[in-house]
Scaffold this active site. Structure first.
Site, PDB file in Angstrom:
ATOM      1  N   ASP A 129      -6.483  -4.131  -6.513  1.00  0.00           N
ATOM      2  CA  ASP A 129      -5.942  -2.798  -6.007  1.00  0.00           C
ATOM      3  C   ASP A 129      -4.755  -2.391  -6.203  1.00  0.00           C
ATOM      4  OD1 ASP A 129      -7.930  -4.610  -4.578  1.00  0.00           O
ATOM      5  OD2 ASP A 129      -8.049  -3.328  -2.685  1.00  0.00           O
ATOM      6  N   ASP A 166       0.714  -1.092   0.208  1.00  0.00           N
ATOM      7  CA  ASP A 166       0.053  -0.159   0.230  1.00  0.00           C
ATOM      8  C   ASP A 166       0.670   1.321  -0.045  1.00  0.00           C
ATOM      9  OD1 ASP A 166      -2.514  -1.079   0.000  1.00  0.00           O
ATOM     10  OD2 ASP A 166      -2.422  -1.606   2.101  1.00  0.00           O
TER      11      ASP A 166
END
Ligand code: GLY
Length: 411
Positions: A178, A113
């Site tokens: 993602d 992330d």
């Protein structure tokens, strides 16, 4: 004849004037609202090391538990976009504080992330201030992200966890759709350093995602787990979607966005075609509601889709929507429309429809309400019973980004 034409032109010009005016009014209202909500938020969110994230089930505001939470960079990004639109220096000063509080994220290697965390905060900060220190943070962040790339499989590992969310599946090398969003940081790092290795990793990851995450109808799987010995994928399932074979709306939007960026950075038509197919799936879906704000998953309550979590379909009179998926898609569609020739008109139209829906009272909160988040009605993770029909800081981020793109878009 001449006179008739003049009258017709006058009517046309008046219509165009009002159309332009409607757009200008929408943008003016939306950014002034964001400016006010951000300022209200700043009175509550006093610690840049724990930025706002959502609303708890008890209605109280919830902050990021740590700067290593995947959402930690979005509030800084919101402040940068709102500063960019309004030139409000107070917001710029706060954007700097909320960005610089994430300094140590550049060394974080425990999940994928880092792209979200740094590119939305430092990335926008660098774009708007050209602060060289921000560039260095972004380059170090890209290096950290690359430590998760496995050349044998050709993808960046998303999570370290060894079990699926329900504990039923063992993960070896899980990659989620993602992850396509983290590639922009790598393209950036190659551009500013001249070192093409970041870019090579991004392209390899995108090619393998194209191969393994996309179904023949151009819907997307959420999680693909890989075998580290053979390099092949082992199984495909969902984490945040309705069922393993369903289409989680935000996942589809991440895909549209990620492949659009990858095309922009490479000029490789395979990525453009993929982005277009994913976008077509989203905007033409028979279950996309009229206002173009998707349900949290396209296949909720549909035959042939079996949940792996305890689900009571009678609990919700209406299927919860996800404004974050809508906002991510709108932002991506504005860009995709620029690359798509005639086909681009449909993407632009859909992006504008989404933004116009989000700007209505149905989705934009009244000032001083909604814990000072801008948008209502997002869904974080339905299977985890988490953040259902709540505001989410990243929904606001991609909405502001889409508004900026709308603003810069020629009519
Ligand atoms: N990357 C996590 C999410 O979209 O919820």
């Amino acid at each position: 004849m001449g006179r008739q034409l003049t009258i017709r032109n006058l009517v046309l010009l008046t219509a165009l004037f009002f159309m332009g005016n409607t757009k200008a009014q929408l943008l003016e209202k939306a950014f002034s609202n964001a400016q006010q909500q951000d300022k209200n938020m700043l009175l509550v969110a006093k610690n840049p090391a724990t930025p706002p994230r959502t609303t708890n089930p008890d209605g109280a505001i919830s902050f990021c538990p740590s700067i290593y939470d995947w959402t930690s960079g979005f509030f800084a990004g919101n402040l940068w976009y709102t500063y960019e639109a309004t030139k409000d220096e107070t917001l710029k000063n706060e954007a700097i504080k909320y960005t610089e509080a994430l300094d140590s994220v550049q060394y974080y290697t425990r999940n994928h992330d880092v792209g979200f965390m740094l590119y939305c905060s430092y990335g926008n900060g660098y774009r708007l201030t050209h602060n060289e220190k921000y560039k260095d943070v972004l380059i170090q962040g890209a290096k950290s992200l690359c430590t998760r790339f496995n050349p044998k499989i050709g993808v960046i590992k998303s999570w370290n966890q060894s079990r699926s969310w329900d504990g039923k599946t063992r993960f070896y090398f899980p990659v989620i759709i993602d992850n396509m969003m983290n590639l922009e940081l790598l393209f950036f790092a190659s551009k500013v350093t001249g070192d093409t290795s970041y870019r090579h990793i991004a392209i390899t990851h995108a090619l393998n995602t194209m191969k393994n995450h996309i179904r023949p109808d151009y819907s997307t799987y959420h999680v693909v787990d890989y075998d580290t010995v053979t390099g092949n994928f082992l199984h495909r399932e969902t984490n945040q979607g309705y069922a393993n074979n369903s289409t989680w709306s935000r996942g589809q939007a991440w895909g549209i966005y990620g492949f659009t960026v990858t095309y922009r950075e490479t000029g490789d038509k395979r990525f453009l075609e993929t982005a277009q197919h994913l976008a077509d799936f989203f905007i033409n879906h028979p279950r996309l509601p009229k206002d173009k704000i998707p349900n949290w998953d396209f296949d909720v309550n549909q035959l042939g889709f079996q949940t792996q979590f305890k689900y009571d379909s009678t609990k919700y009179k209406e299927i919860p929507r996800d404004v974050s998926a809508a906002a991510v898609a709108a932002s991506a569609l504005f860009d995709l429309s620029k690359f798509s020739g005639k086909k681009g008109l449909a993407y632009k139209k859909a992006a504008i429809q989404i933004v116009e829906s989000l700007a209505t009272n149905n989705y934009t909160a009244e000032l001083g309400t909604n814990n000072n988040f801008i948008l209502k009605h997002a869904t974080g993770s339905f299977p985890h019973n988490s953040e259902i029909d709540k505001p989410l800081v990243y929904a606001d981020y991609y909405y502001l980004e889409a508004l900026m793109k709308y603003k810069q878009f020629k009519k």
